[in-house]
Design an enzyme around this catalytic site. Structure first.
Site, PDB file in Angstrom:
ATOM      1  N   ASN A 205      73.591  15.937   7.016  1.00  0.00           N
ATOM      2  CA  ASN A 205      72.425  15.857   6.136  1.00  0.00           C
ATOM      3  C   ASN A 205      72.821  15.823   4.652  1.00  0.00           C
ATOM      4  O   ASN A 205      73.941  16.172   4.276  1.00  0.00           O
ATOM      5  CB  ASN A 205      71.466  17.016   6.436  1.00  0.00           C
ATOM      6  N   GLU A 226      77.781   9.750   5.540  1.00  0.00           N
ATOM      7  CA  GLU A 226      76.889   9.094   6.505  1.00  0.00           C
ATOM      8  C   GLU A 226      75.713  10.035   6.707  1.00  0.00           C
ATOM      9  O   GLU A 226      75.806  11.006   7.458  1.00  0.00           O
ATOM     10  CB  GLU A 226      77.630   8.839   7.835  1.00  0.00           C
ATOM     11  N   CYS A 260      70.295   9.373  14.025  1.00  0.00           N
ATOM     12  CA  CYS A 260      70.140   9.126  12.585  1.00  0.00           C
ATOM     13  C   CYS A 260      69.410   7.821  12.310  1.00  0.00           C
ATOM     14  O   CYS A 260      68.665   7.721  11.350  1.00  0.00           O
ATOM     15  CB  CYS A 260      71.492   9.130  11.900  1.00  0.00           C
TER      16      CYS A 260
HETATM   17  P1  NAD Z   1      75.167  19.688  11.448  1.00  0.00           P
HETATM   18  O1  NAD Z   1      74.283  20.866  11.178  1.00  0.00           O
HETATM   19  O2  NAD Z   1      75.968  19.672  12.683  1.00  0.00           O
HETATM   20  O3  NAD Z   1      76.094  19.533  10.168  1.00  0.00           O
HETATM   21  C1  NAD Z   1      77.081  18.545  10.073  1.00  0.00           C
HETATM   22  C2  NAD Z   1      78.373  19.206   9.697  1.00  0.00           C
HETATM   23  O4  NAD Z   1      78.245  19.858   8.435  1.00  0.00           O
HETATM   24  C3  NAD Z   1      78.836  20.253  10.684  1.00  0.00           C
HETATM   25  O5  NAD Z   1      80.182  20.009  11.040  1.00  0.00           O
HETATM   26  C4  NAD Z   1      78.665  21.543   9.927  1.00  0.00           C
HETATM   27  O6  NAD Z   1      79.639  22.510  10.276  1.00  0.00           O
HETATM   28  C5  NAD Z   1      78.824  21.147   8.499  1.00  0.00           C
HETATM   29  N1  NAD Z   1      78.100  22.031   7.595  1.00  0.00           N
HETATM   30  C6  NAD Z   1      76.867  22.554   7.789  1.00  0.00           C
HETATM   31  N2  NAD Z   1      76.515  23.331   6.727  1.00  0.00           N
HETATM   32  C7  NAD Z   1      77.557  23.286   5.859  1.00  0.00           C
HETATM   33  C8  NAD Z   1      77.800  23.879   4.567  1.00  0.00           C
HETATM   34  N3  NAD Z   1      76.902  24.657   3.970  1.00  0.00           N
HETATM   35  N4  NAD Z   1      78.975  23.617   3.965  1.00  0.00           N
HETATM   36  C9  NAD Z   1      79.885  22.827   4.556  1.00  0.00           C
HETATM   37  N5  NAD Z   1      79.704  22.245   5.769  1.00  0.00           N
HETATM   38  C10 NAD Z   1      78.565  22.474   6.414  1.00  0.00           C
HETATM   39  O7  NAD Z   1      74.367  18.331  11.474  1.00  0.00           O
HETATM   40  P2  NAD Z   1      73.045  17.961  10.690  1.00  0.00           P
HETATM   41  O8  NAD Z   1      73.308  17.858   9.243  1.00  0.00           O
HETATM   42  O9  NAD Z   1      71.881  18.744  11.176  1.00  0.00           O
HETATM   43  O10 NAD Z   1      72.871  16.492  11.283  1.00  0.00           O
HETATM   44  C11 NAD Z   1      71.650  15.876  11.224  1.00  0.00           C
HETATM   45  C12 NAD Z   1      71.579  14.987  10.004  1.00  0.00           C
HETATM   46  O11 NAD Z   1      72.674  14.079  10.060  1.00  0.00           O
HETATM   47  C13 NAD Z   1      70.343  14.126   9.976  1.00  0.00           C
HETATM   48  O12 NAD Z   1      69.883  14.019   8.648  1.00  0.00           O
HETATM   49  C14 NAD Z   1      70.841  12.777  10.470  1.00  0.00           C
HETATM   50  O13 NAD Z   1      70.076  11.688  10.062  1.00  0.00           O
HETATM   51  C15 NAD Z   1      72.216  12.755   9.906  1.00  0.00           C
HETATM   52  N6  NAD Z   1      73.069  11.888  10.680  1.00  0.00           N
HETATM   53  C16 NAD Z   1      73.567  10.769  10.092  1.00  0.00           C
HETATM   54  C17 NAD Z   1      74.346   9.901  10.819  1.00  0.00           C
HETATM   55  C18 NAD Z   1      74.907   8.657  10.232  1.00  0.00           C
HETATM   56  O14 NAD Z   1      75.785   8.063  10.855  1.00  0.00           O
HETATM   57  N7  NAD Z   1      74.475   8.217   9.065  1.00  0.00           N
HETATM   58  C19 NAD Z   1      74.632  10.196  12.158  1.00  0.00           C
HETATM   59  C20 NAD Z   1      74.121  11.354  12.713  1.00  0.00           C
HETATM   60  C21 NAD Z   1      73.352  12.200  11.961  1.00  0.00           C
END
Ligand code: NAD
Length: 472
Positions: A205, A226, A260
């Protein structure tokens, strides 16, 4: 953007202390510095090992993804395993071509030849999210291997079973001197981000994207982000509604909407809305039967917090189909919402779940204005037989990608770079684009024997030289 930064659960398998994480990164960096990742033979062997790892452990990986996301095994195979296998095959097939020197034409003005050499960036960090926990970890990784980088992989703590499987399998198959997995959540990722990397590749995110970019800026490290966003759909009055509804049902409810590039919401005219709703009802039943909860082909929401978030988005909404929520089962039914307005809660954030709002607008111009009032989305989907509305969207809006009369399959086409723009991210990957992303394009010039036209620019600047130089 989904707000996932609050109340993140403790990591299932926190990897280690900041010191031991630093030591592991140092080992991987030493692996890169030793030069082991540079020969194409090493890269080829690692790519083959990735393919073997996926083939020999298919059942275990599918079970882990099922335990994290309730993903049907065949869907896990399709979206997590076969997609990475296909990418690995493409890397193997094109490795020599995508990494070879590209000569430039002889340059008589400097009497030199030259070439562009893709060289590995060095040691890279890949941080993955939970929604496609294998795919989004390994897709960038195979490109980084092909580029000759050393890699630290950080799977998501919110898909703990998959994270554990990756942590167990990667060292068994891949060269631990140059590829490793560090498990954990915020503290471990924070420790990793303290390190100096040659590239950070983050999927997730935008809130965390900003944290990643700020951390990378301290070392002037380039980043790929991404991210997500609200990917809009335009269903034109000229569209084949049955086909549009079939694509939308697939795109929105695959992985229970936790994709996503899932269609986030639909813009269409008030006249089309009732016919589209009827077609969506038919398709949802055709896909998942009259009771989707019992369908083996319908998944679950990643955790109760996200179930509660989705339930809140349903408050006061006009539900055309679905709407059932069972927090204990992490179940949210495939849901279509009608007559949604731009000010409604469901339109204020990326939905990332199985809710499909339909927002009636006057015409395609109003739809374009709606899209342009928001952030640039990751994907955009246009359903129309008429050419004009499609050309109007292409000319007057921006998004990471567009699919016309389909959704999500643009992601599977290697020749199309996959990535966002603006708030939906920066940097595209897949296929050759991934190798380019994880390489430095080094410019090399070789002066040929013979004349030296450049000598004309060397002092002393005589009147003759000056005359010639000022002619240009
Ligand atoms: P998530 O919560 O698994 O976080 C992603 C990663 O960030 C994890 O490895 C996590 O450990 C790390 N993280 C979380 N908080 C953190 C912090 N404070 N500091 C450092 N690292 C941290 O996944 P998410 O963000 O909930 O994923 C969903 C989002 O990802 C949605 O917005 C979705 O659209 C986006 N997404 C994008 C793509 C793409 O290819 N563009 C693909 C999948 C998901």
């Amino acid at each position: 953007m989904v707000d996932t930064t609050v109340a993140t659960p403790a990591p299932a398998a926190p990897d280690a202390t900041a010191e031991s994480i630093a030591a592991r990164v140092a080992t991987i960096r030493a692996g890169f510095d030793s030069g082991i990742t540079r020969p194409l033979s090493w890269r080829r062997a690692q790519l083959q090992a990735v393919a073997r790892m996926l083939r020999e452990n298919t059942a275990e990986i599918e079970a882990a993804v099922h335990s994290d996301l309730g993903k049907p095994p065949v869907e896990a195979y399709m979206t997590e395993i076969s997609s990475v296998l296909t990418e690995t095959k493409a890397m193997l097939k094109n490795l020599a071509r995508w990494t070879r020197r590209r000569r430039i034409p002889f340059v008589p003005t400097v009497w030199s030849a030259g070439f562009v050499q893709r060289e590995p960036l060095g040691t890279v960090l890949i941080v993955a999210p939970w929604n496609y926990p294998v795919h989004l970890l390994l897709m960038p990784a195979v490109g980084a291997i092909a580029a000759g980088d050393a890699i630290v992989l950080k799977p998501s703590e919110l898909a703990p079973a998959t994270s554990a499987v990756m942590a167990r399998l990667v060292p068994k198959y891949l060269d631990s001197r140059a590829v490793t997995v560090v498990e954990g959540g915020v503290p471990e990722t924070t420790a990793l981000l303290e390190e100096r990397w040659d590239h950070v590749f983050y999927t997730g995110n935008g809130t965390v994207g900003r944290i990643v970019m700020a951390a990378a800026a301290r070392h002037l490290t380039p980043v790929t982000l991404e991210l997500g966003g609200k990917s809009p759909v335009w269903v034109d009055p000229s569209a084949n509604l049955d086909e549009a509804a079939r694509w939308l049902t697939w795109g929105k409810f695959l992985n229970t909407g936790q994709t996503c590039v899932a269609p986030d919401y639909v813009l269409t005219t008030p006249e089309v809305q009732p016919r589209l709703v009827a077609a969506l009802c038919r398709e949802i039943e055709a896909f998942y039967g009259p009771e989707p909860r019992t369908s083996p082909d319908y998944g679950r929401i990643v955790n109760e917090r996200h179930v509660a978030r989705l339930a809140r988005l349903l408050d006061g909404a006009s539900i055309a189909v679905g709407g059932q929520v069972d927090a204990n089962d992490r179940y949210v039914a495939p849901t279509v919402l009608r007559d949604v307005r731009a000010i409604d809660a469901v339109m204020q954030e990326e939905i990332f779940g199985p809710l499909l709002p339909i927002v009636p607008v006057k015409d395609s111009d109003a739809a374009i204005a709606h899209v342009n009032a928001g952030e640039k989305p990751l994907a955009m989907y246009l359903f129309a037989k008429a050419k004009e509305p499609i050309e109007a969207f292409l000319a007057r809006t921006s998004s990471g990608s567009v699919a016309i009369n389909a959704d999500m399959i643009q992601l599977g086409v290697d020749a199309l770079p996959f990535g966002g723009v603006g708030e939906s991210g920066m940097g595209g990957y897949h296929g050759e684009a991934t190798v380019r992303l994880f390489s430095h394009e080094r410019a090399v010039l070789r002066k040929a024997a013979g004349p030296n036209p450049a000598a004309m620019t060397f002092p002393p600047y005589t009147a003759k030289k000056e005359r010639l130089l000022r002619r240009a």
